[in-house]
Design a protein around this motif. Structure first.
Motif, PDB file in Angstrom:
ATOM      1  N   UNK A  38       0.934  -1.240  -0.174  1.00  0.00           N
ATOM      2  CA  UNK A  38      -0.047   0.180  -0.041  1.00  0.00           C
ATOM      3  C   UNK A  38       0.973   1.279   0.133  1.00  0.00           C
ATOM      4  N   UNK A  39       1.840   1.379   0.633  1.00  0.00           N
ATOM      5  CA  UNK A  39       2.824   2.437   0.880  1.00  0.00           C
ATOM      6  C   UNK A  39       3.432   2.616  -0.346  1.00  0.00           C
ATOM      7  N   UNK A  40       3.958   1.512  -1.076  1.00  0.00           N
ATOM      8  CA  UNK A  40       4.817   1.540  -2.379  1.00  0.00           C
ATOM      9  C   UNK A  40       3.703   2.006  -3.438  1.00  0.00           C
ATOM     10  N   UNK A  41       2.552   1.694  -3.506  1.00  0.00           N
ATOM     11  CA  UNK A  41       1.520   2.224  -4.563  1.00  0.00           C
ATOM     12  C   UNK A  41       1.199   3.398  -4.407  1.00  0.00           C
ATOM     13  N   UNK A  42       0.955   4.021  -3.037  1.00  0.00           N
ATOM     14  CA  UNK A  42       0.423   5.476  -2.892  1.00  0.00           C
ATOM     15  C   UNK A  42       1.535   6.270  -2.872  1.00  0.00           C
ATOM     16  N   UNK A  43       2.895   5.761  -2.238  1.00  0.00           N
ATOM     17  CA  UNK A  43       3.898   6.903  -2.480  1.00  0.00           C
ATOM     18  C   UNK A  43       4.693   7.145  -3.869  1.00  0.00           C
ATOM     19  N   UNK A  44       4.627   5.914  -4.708  1.00  0.00           N
ATOM     20  CA  UNK A  44       5.188   6.082  -5.856  1.00  0.00           C
ATOM     21  C   UNK A  44       4.136   6.564  -6.894  1.00  0.00           C
ATOM     22  N   UNK A  45       2.978   6.382  -6.739  1.00  0.00           N
ATOM     23  CA  UNK A  45       2.074   6.812  -7.558  1.00  0.00           C
ATOM     24  C   UNK A  45       1.968   8.696  -7.400  1.00  0.00           C
ATOM     25  N   UNK A  46       2.014   9.001  -5.899  1.00  0.00           N
ATOM     26  CA  UNK A  46       1.982  10.329  -5.696  1.00  0.00           C
ATOM     27  C   UNK A  46       3.116  10.937  -6.247  1.00  0.00           C
ATOM     28  N   UNK A  47       4.481  10.294  -6.429  1.00  0.00           N
ATOM     29  CA  UNK A  47       5.645  10.977  -6.742  1.00  0.00           C
ATOM     30  C   UNK A  47       5.551  10.941  -8.347  1.00  0.00           C
ATOM     31  N   UNK A  48       4.983  10.090  -8.957  1.00  0.00           N
ATOM     32  CA  UNK A  48       4.884  10.062 -10.475  1.00  0.00           C
ATOM     33  C   UNK A  48       4.015  11.272 -10.841  1.00  0.00           C
ATOM     34  N   UNK A  49       2.671  11.524  -9.940  1.00  0.00           N
ATOM     35  CA  UNK A  49       1.673  12.415 -10.261  1.00  0.00           C
ATOM     36  C   UNK A  49       2.253  13.704 -10.124  1.00  0.00           C
ATOM     37  N   UNK A  50       3.214  14.053  -9.155  1.00  0.00           N
ATOM     38  CA  UNK A  50       3.652  15.425  -8.856  1.00  0.00           C
ATOM     39  C   UNK A  50       4.561  15.784  -9.669  1.00  0.00           C
ATOM     40  N   UNK A  51       5.620  14.812 -10.118  1.00  0.00           N
ATOM     41  CA  UNK A  51       6.578  15.149 -11.002  1.00  0.00           C
ATOM     42  C   UNK A  51       5.887  15.461 -12.525  1.00  0.00           C
ATOM     43  N   UNK A  52       4.997  14.815 -13.003  1.00  0.00           N
ATOM     44  CA  UNK A  52       4.211  14.840 -14.223  1.00  0.00           C
ATOM     45  C   UNK A  52       3.473  16.083 -14.209  1.00  0.00           C
ATOM     46  N   UNK A  56       7.976  22.597 -12.585  1.00  0.00           N
ATOM     47  CA  UNK A  56       9.250  22.956 -12.146  1.00  0.00           C
ATOM     48  C   UNK A  56      10.178  22.009 -11.674  1.00  0.00           C
ATOM     49  N   UNK A  57       9.303  20.592 -11.954  1.00  0.00           N
ATOM     50  CA  UNK A  57       9.958  19.123 -11.571  1.00  0.00           C
ATOM     51  C   UNK A  57      10.454  18.520 -12.643  1.00  0.00           C
ATOM     52  N   UNK A  58      10.261  19.368 -13.838  1.00  0.00           N
ATOM     53  CA  UNK A  58      10.404  18.464 -15.001  1.00  0.00           C
ATOM     54  C   UNK A  58      12.085  18.740 -15.405  1.00  0.00           C
ATOM     55  N   UNK A  59      13.015  18.384 -14.274  1.00  0.00           N
ATOM     56  CA  UNK A  59      14.289  18.473 -14.550  1.00  0.00           C
ATOM     57  C   UNK A  59      14.831  16.923 -14.462  1.00  0.00           C
ATOM     58  N   UNK A  60      16.178  16.866 -15.280  1.00  0.00           N
ATOM     59  CA  UNK A  60      16.615  15.182 -15.330  1.00  0.00           C
ATOM     60  C   UNK A  60      16.460  14.422 -14.199  1.00  0.00           C
ATOM     61  N   UNK A  61      16.931  14.998 -13.179  1.00  0.00           N
ATOM     62  CA  UNK A  61      17.004  14.281 -11.791  1.00  0.00           C
ATOM     63  C   UNK A  61      15.540  13.631 -11.405  1.00  0.00           C
ATOM     64  N   UNK A  62      14.455  14.471 -11.448  1.00  0.00           N
ATOM     65  CA  UNK A  62      13.200  14.281 -11.198  1.00  0.00           C
ATOM     66  C   UNK A  62      12.625  13.363 -12.322  1.00  0.00           C
ATOM     67  N   UNK A  63      13.042  13.489 -13.300  1.00  0.00           N
ATOM     68  CA  UNK A  63      12.486  12.662 -14.476  1.00  0.00           C
ATOM     69  C   UNK A  63      12.977  11.106 -14.312  1.00  0.00           C
ATOM     70  N   UNK A  64      14.154  11.060 -13.783  1.00  0.00           N
ATOM     71  CA  UNK A  64      14.964   9.649 -13.595  1.00  0.00           C
ATOM     72  C   UNK A  64      14.288   9.139 -12.271  1.00  0.00           C
ATOM     73  N   UNK A  65      13.847   9.824 -11.397  1.00  0.00           N
ATOM     74  CA  UNK A  65      12.976   9.529 -10.208  1.00  0.00           C
ATOM     75  C   UNK A  65      11.695   9.052 -10.537  1.00  0.00           C
ATOM     76  N   UNK A  66      10.951   9.764 -11.538  1.00  0.00           N
ATOM     77  CA  UNK A  66       9.840   9.248 -12.154  1.00  0.00           C
ATOM     78  C   UNK A  66       9.845   7.806 -12.622  1.00  0.00           C
TER      79      UNK A  66
END
Length: 312
Positions: A38-52, A56-66
């Motif tokens: 549950x933590x993995x799904x919620x946390x990673x989905x939130x991370x993808x949503x925020x970066x996408x 301002x987060x469309x930097x190389x580092x954040x895209x790799x995190x996505x």
């Protein structure tokens, strides 16, 4: 299901025993599985949503995190639902096709994550050693090509395993002592010579994960060499802080995997359920902890998470 041992009979359905020897504890063992999932799904989905959604987060580092978050979701979903079905509903049977499909996604996604961690190390090297050229080197076009190469490498190296398993006759047993399908675990219940499987698995490990670890180590040696040539202590702290979260993720990803490999190779006296639990730790922990680590250590992401979750 009766286990057949007649030569020439190849099983097409297998039984996953979950955690052998602890069948009566499966309900309790399922608790950390479902919590981590549950933590993995919620946390990673939130991370993808925020970066996408945040330009301002469309930097190389954040895209790799996505990319890393997407791989974490695939890795968790390839393993945990199957384990929970065994723990809760005794759904132990799995067809050969499903088994091969599951192990394909588990192994290929693991290699993808290793490649992404290598690319993030390269990203940190460019950011610290060539800060003025950072955006001109890591363009969006290059990032897309890097991402495509990572996934082509992972799927390309694992794809032959499908044919290496398909050629085998599974007549020893239809019982797998695990919560999911793994290449060598499945190969060991065949009646054929599996030396090709073993050597190809070793080749894949050395040419992907081990090579990535060596290149990551070299990247951080170069980073540390560059950092300690900077005269300012504040610059030291800032440069090392940008790498802190990545180092934590590297330790969480490779640490349990290396420890599990060593126990399987040398810990023949260790009980089977310990091997199974350790193998699951290396798959459960990184997807759960990665978004937490980056959410805490990366200010831009932390600020956006707070804004999304707590803004009026």
């Amino acid at each position: 299901m009766t286990t057949l041992n007649h030569t020439g009979v190849s099983h097409t359905v297998f039984r996953l025993l979950g955690v052998p020897g602890l069948e009566d504890q499966h309900v309790w063992i399922s608790i950390p599985f479902i919590i981590s999932y549950i933590i993995a799904l919620l946390g990673n989905s939130l991370l993808i949503f925020i970066i996408c959604t945040r330009h301002s987060l469309h930097e190389p580092m954040h895209l790799f995190l996505c990319m890393l978050a997407g791989a974490d979701i695939i890795l968790s979903t390839s393993t945990v639902p199957q384990a929970l079905a065994i723990f809760w509903f005794h759904a132990e049977e799995i067809s050969l096709n499903r088994c091969i499909t599951q192990l394909f996604f588990i192994h290929s996604t693991f290699i993808s994550e290793s490649g992404i961690l290598l690319v993030i190390a390269f990203d940190r090297y460019i950011a610290i050693c060539y800060p003025l050229r950072y955006t001109t080197i890591l363009t969006h076009s290059l990032i897309a090509k890097i991402g495509g190469t990572i996934f082509l490498r992972s799927y390309g190296t694992i794809f032959p395993i499908i044919f290496l398993l398909r050629r085998l006759t599974f007549c020893k047993s239809n019982i797998l002592l695990n919560t999911g399908c793994k290449h060598i675990v499945l190969a060991h219940v065949s009646c054929n010579d599996i030396q090709v499987n073993i050597w190809y698995g070793f080749f894949v490990l050395m040419s992907t994960v081990v090579l990535d670890i060596v290149l990551i180590f070299i990247s951080y040696v170069l980073i540390l060499h560059a950092v300690f040539r900077i005269p300012s202590q504040d610059a030291h702290h800032k440069a090392l802080n940008t790498c802190g979260s990545h180092v934590c993720v590297i330790i969480l990803f490779y640490g349990p995997g290396i420890f599990t490999t060593l126990t399987q190779r040398f810990g023949h006296h260790i009980a089977p359920h310990i091997h199974v639990l350790l193998a699951n730790v290396s798959i459960l922990v990184p997807p759960m902890m990665n978004p937490i680590i980056y959410g805490i250590k990366t200010k831009q992401i932390r600020d956006q998470v707070v804004h999304v979750l707590f803004a009026k």
